[in-house]
Design an enzyme around this catalytic site. Structure first.
Site, PDB file in Angstrom:
ATOM      1  N   HIS A 129       0.805  -1.217   0.000  1.00  0.00           N
ATOM      2  CA  HIS A 129       0.000   0.000   0.000  1.00  0.00           C
ATOM      3  C   HIS A 129       0.835   1.263   0.000  1.00  0.00           C
ATOM      4  O   HIS A 129       0.411   2.295  -0.494  1.00  0.00           O
ATOM      5  CB  HIS A 129      -0.952  -0.009   1.206  1.00  0.00           C
ATOM      6  N   ARG A 236      -8.624  -4.890 -13.488  1.00  0.00           N
ATOM      7  CA  ARG A 236      -8.325  -6.274 -13.095  1.00  0.00           C
ATOM      8  C   ARG A 236      -9.098  -6.608 -11.817  1.00  0.00           C
ATOM      9  O   ARG A 236      -8.610  -6.350 -10.715  1.00  0.00           O
ATOM     10  CB  ARG A 236      -6.822  -6.440 -12.872  1.00  0.00           C
ATOM     11  N   ARG A 273     -12.748  -6.661 -16.311  1.00  0.00           N
ATOM     12  CA  ARG A 273     -12.478  -8.053 -16.643  1.00  0.00           C
ATOM     13  C   ARG A 273     -12.982  -8.934 -15.515  1.00  0.00           C
ATOM     14  O   ARG A 273     -12.723  -8.645 -14.337  1.00  0.00           O
ATOM     15  CB  ARG A 273     -10.964  -8.238 -16.820  1.00  0.00           C
ATOM     16  N   GLU A 372      -5.947 -13.687 -25.730  1.00  0.00           N
ATOM     17  CA  GLU A 372      -4.627 -13.962 -25.152  1.00  0.00           C
ATOM     18  C   GLU A 372      -4.189 -15.407 -25.373  1.00  0.00           C
ATOM     19  O   GLU A 372      -3.223 -15.863 -24.783  1.00  0.00           O
ATOM     20  CB  GLU A 372      -4.560 -13.562 -23.673  1.00  0.00           C
ATOM     21  N   ASN A 395       0.639 -10.064 -22.774  1.00  0.00           N
ATOM     22  CA  ASN A 395       1.500 -10.735 -21.786  1.00  0.00           C
ATOM     23  C   ASN A 395       1.316 -12.239 -21.890  1.00  0.00           C
ATOM     24  O   ASN A 395       2.276 -13.001 -21.984  1.00  0.00           O
ATOM     25  CB  ASN A 395       1.159 -10.285 -20.363  1.00  0.00           C
ATOM     26  N   ASP A 396       0.053 -12.656 -21.867  1.00  0.00           N
ATOM     27  CA  ASP A 396      -0.217 -14.084 -21.992  1.00  0.00           C
ATOM     28  C   ASP A 396      -0.066 -14.552 -23.434  1.00  0.00           C
ATOM     29  O   ASP A 396       0.460 -15.637 -23.682  1.00  0.00           O
ATOM     30  CB  ASP A 396      -1.625 -14.407 -21.473  1.00  0.00           C
ATOM     31  N   ARG A 406       6.082 -16.654 -18.797  1.00  0.00           N
ATOM     32  CA  ARG A 406       6.342 -15.212 -18.594  1.00  0.00           C
ATOM     33  C   ARG A 406       6.951 -14.916 -17.239  1.00  0.00           C
ATOM     34  O   ARG A 406       7.458 -13.822 -17.000  1.00  0.00           O
ATOM     35  CB  ARG A 406       5.052 -14.409 -18.805  1.00  0.00           C
ATOM     36  N   CYS A 443      -4.313  -4.519 -24.332  1.00  0.00           N
ATOM     37  CA  CYS A 443      -4.207  -4.118 -22.924  1.00  0.00           C
ATOM     38  C   CYS A 443      -2.999  -4.775 -22.232  1.00  0.00           C
ATOM     39  O   CYS A 443      -2.772  -4.538 -21.051  1.00  0.00           O
ATOM     40  CB  CYS A 443      -5.495  -4.407 -22.163  1.00  0.00           C
TER      41      CYS A 443
END
Ligand code: PEP
Ligand code: MG
Length: 482
Positions: A129, A236, A273, A372, A395-396, A406, A443
Site C-alpha cells: 500500500h 483487473r 475483466r 490472449e 502478456n499471456d 512469462r 491491454c
C-alpha cells in the site's frame, strides 16, 4: 489538498477498517482475554499469530497484507494505552527522503507530502500500500531494498534513481548536478506531455485511437482519469478478491466497488475483466488444487464457468453497476466460441433475474473477449461475429505463442514480445475484429511500448490500454505521427 489526500487514501483505510472488524482477529483477542491476558497483550499476541500466518502465504500481495494487520493492531494497542504516537515526520526539512524498515499507511497519514520527495524501505513490494500511496502522491518509492538500507545514515544526502533502481549516497557535486539536470529534463518532458492531456489521439487519416488505462482497483481509476485516460481498458477485478482475506467478496461488496468506478468514469468506457485468478495469482480461501502447469491449468474464465454461483455473483454486481456508468464486461482466457457463449448465457440469465427483481441495469451492456491465446486469434473471425470488442492480452499471448513462461527470469532473453509471430497474431486479431465491424485494442504491456505505437496504428489498432503513467507518452506518439 487535504480532501484529495483523504480521498486518495480512502481505499487503504477502508481496508484497515475491515481488518479492525475482522471476526478472526476479534475472536482470537476475546479468547485470550477470557484466558486471562490483558487486552493489550491479547491484541499483540493475536496480531503476531495472524500476521505470521499471512507471511507464510505464497501470494505476494496477500503476504504484504501482514503489514496492514500489524499496523492496525499497533493502533488498537495505542488506543488501549491511551498514548498518541508522536509524529516522527514533524521536523522534516524540504526535499526530504524517508528511509525506514517498513512504512505503514498510518505512517503515511502523518506525512506532509509538500516536504517529502521519496521513500526508501527495507521491506515491501510494488503491490504494497505504501506504493499505492506514493503513486497517488507522486513521490518516488523504492521498496524492498533489503539490508543495504543499513548503509544509509540520518542526514545523508541521497539521490534516488527510479529509472535504474539505484540509490546514490552522498554523491559528489558533479553527479548531483548531472541528476538535477536530468530531473529538469524529465519535468520539461512531463509538462510537454501535459498538453496532450485533453487531446484525442487521431491518425493521419482521421481515425481516432483511444488511449485507455489499466487499473487494479477503484482508487487507481481516479489516478488514471487524472492522468488523461480516455477510459479504463482493463480493470483487473481479481485484486478485489485478493483484498478479501478469508472469503470471496459478495455481490454487494463488488457492486459498490464497480459502481464507484463507473461513477468516476462517467461517460468514459469502463471495461471490467471478470475474475482472472489461477496461473500466478491465487486466492488462499479457494483451496485450489496444486497443478503441474498452472498457466495451462484451471484459471480465469475456466474457473468462472465451473463455479456458477461465484460467476453469477460477479456478473450480477457488474450488471447492477452498469446502471451507473458505461460499464463493459470482458472475459479472460477465452479459447473458443463455445466458452464465450457459455459466459454470455450467464450474463443473459442474470439479466433476466435482475429484471424479475426490478433491479436496474443496462440491457445493452457490451461484452468483449480478451484475446490472449493463439486459439482465440485463429478463430478471431468467429468470435468477432458475436463479441462486441477484442482486447489483446499480449502478456499471456506472448507466452502461449512462444511457449515461454512469462514468470521465468531465466527465459528473459527469449521472451520477446516483438517476435514476428506475436505481431502477426495482433494483426490477425485486428483484421478479424474489423471484418465483423468490431473494434480491437491491446491491454497487455506491449500496448505501452512506444517503439511499436506506429506499427500498431498502421495495423489498424483502435485502442491502446496502458499504465496510467504511460497514457500521455502513448497519446503524444500517436498525435506526432499525424
Ligand atoms: C495479458 O495477459 O496481457 C493481460 C493484460 O492480463 P494479465 O497480465 O493480467 O494476465
Ligand atoms: Mg492475461
Amino acid at each position: 489538498d487535504l480532501l484529495g489526500e483523504l480521498i486518495g487514501r480512502s481505499d487503504v483505510f477502508s481496508a484497515h477498517l475491515a481488518i479492525a472488524e475482522d471476526p478472526m482477529l476479534r475472536e482470537s483477542v476475546e479468547t485470550k482475554i477470557e484466558e486471562g491476558m490483558t487486552a493489550e497483550r491479547a491484541v499483540e499476541s493475536s496480531c503476531a499469530e495472524i500476521s505470521g500466518m499471512m507471511e507464510q502465504l505464497e501470494d505476494e500481495y496477500l503476504r504484504e497484507r501482514a503489514t496492514d494487520v500489524r499496523d492496525v493492531c499497533t493502533r488498537i494497542r495505542q488506543a488501549l494505552r491511551g498514548t498518541e504516537a508522536a509524529n516522527p515526520f514533524a521536523n522534516l526539512g524540504p526535499e526530504a527522503i524517508v528511509v525506514a524498515d517498513e512504512l505503514t499507511p498510518s505512517d503515511t497519514a502523518m506525512m506532509d507530502f509538500s516536504r517529502i520527495v521519496g521513500f526508501v524501505t527495507r521491506d515491501g513490494s510494488t503491490t504494497s500500500h505504501v506504493c499505492i500511496i506514493a503513486r497517488n502522491q507522486c513521490v518516488l518509492a523504492m521498496v524492498g531494498v533489503g539490508d543495504d538500507i543499513a548503509r544509509i545514515e540520518t542526514g545523508d544526502r541521497l539521490i534516488l534513481d527510479g529509472i535504474r533502481g539505484e540509490i546514490l549516497i552522498d554523491p559528489d557535486p558533479a553527479t548531483e548536478e548531472h541528476y538535477r539536470r536530468r530531473a529538469r529534463e524529465i519535468e520539461t518532458e512531463r509538462l510537454r506531455l501535459m498538453d496532450f492531456g485533453r487531446l484525442r489521439a487521431v491518425t493521419t487519416d482521421g481515425r481516432p485511437v483511444a488511449v485507455f488505462a489499466n487499473v487494479a482497483n477503484t482508487d487507481e481509476v481516479r489516478t488514471a482519469i487524472d492522468a488523461g485516460a480516455d477510459g479504463i481498458g482493463l480493470y483487473r477485478s481479481e485484486f478485489l478478491y485478493m483484498l478479501h482475506p478469508d472469503d470471496y467478496p459478495d455481490e454487494q461488496t463488488q457492486f459498490e466497488a464497480y459502481r464507484a468506478a463507473a461513477e468516476l468514469c462517467g461517460e468514459r468506457s469502463l471495461i471490467i475483466r471478470t475474475l482472472d485468478i489461477g496461473g500466478d495469482k491465487a486466492l488462499p480461501y479457494m483451496h485450489a488444487p496444486r497443478e503441474e502447469n498452472p498457466f495451462l491449468g484451471w484459471r480465469a474464465v475456466r474457473i468462472s464457468l465451473s463455479m456458477p454461483e461465484l460467476f453469477e455473483a460477479q456478473i450480477r454486481a457488474l450488471l447492477r453497476a452498469s446502471a451507473y456508468g458505461n460499464v463493459k464486461i470482458m472475459f479472460p482466457m477465452i479459447t473458443s466460441l463455445d466458452e464465450f457463449r457459455r459466459a454470455r448465457e450467464v450474463v443473459e440469465r442474470c439479466k433476466a433475474a435482475l429484471g424479475r427483481e426490478g433491479i436496474a441495469f443496462n440491457p445493452a451492456i457490451e461484452t468483449g473477449i480478451m484475446v490472449e491465446t493463439p486459439a482465440a486469434v485463429l478463430t478471431a473471425d468467429l468470435l468477432a461475429a458475436e463479441a462486441d470488442f477484442f482486447s489483446i492480452g499480449t502478456n499471456d499471448l506472448t507466452q502461449y505463442t512462444l511457449a515461454i513462461d512469462r514468470q521465468n527470469e531465466k527465459l528473459d532473453e527469449f521472451y520477446n514480445p516483438h517476435h514476428e509471430a506475436v505481431l502477426r497474431m495482433i494483426q490477425m486479431t485486428i483484421d478479424g475484429a474489423h471484418k465483423a465491424g468490431k473494434w480491437a485494442g491491446i491491454c497487455g504491456e506491449l500496448g505501452a511500448d512506444t517503439t511499436l505505437t506506429e506499427r500498431f496504428v498502421e495495423m489498424g489498432i483502435d485502442e491502446l490500454s496502458v499504465a496510467p503513467s504511460m497514457v500521455l507518452s502513448v497519446r503524444s506518439k500517436i498525435c506526432e505521427m499525424a
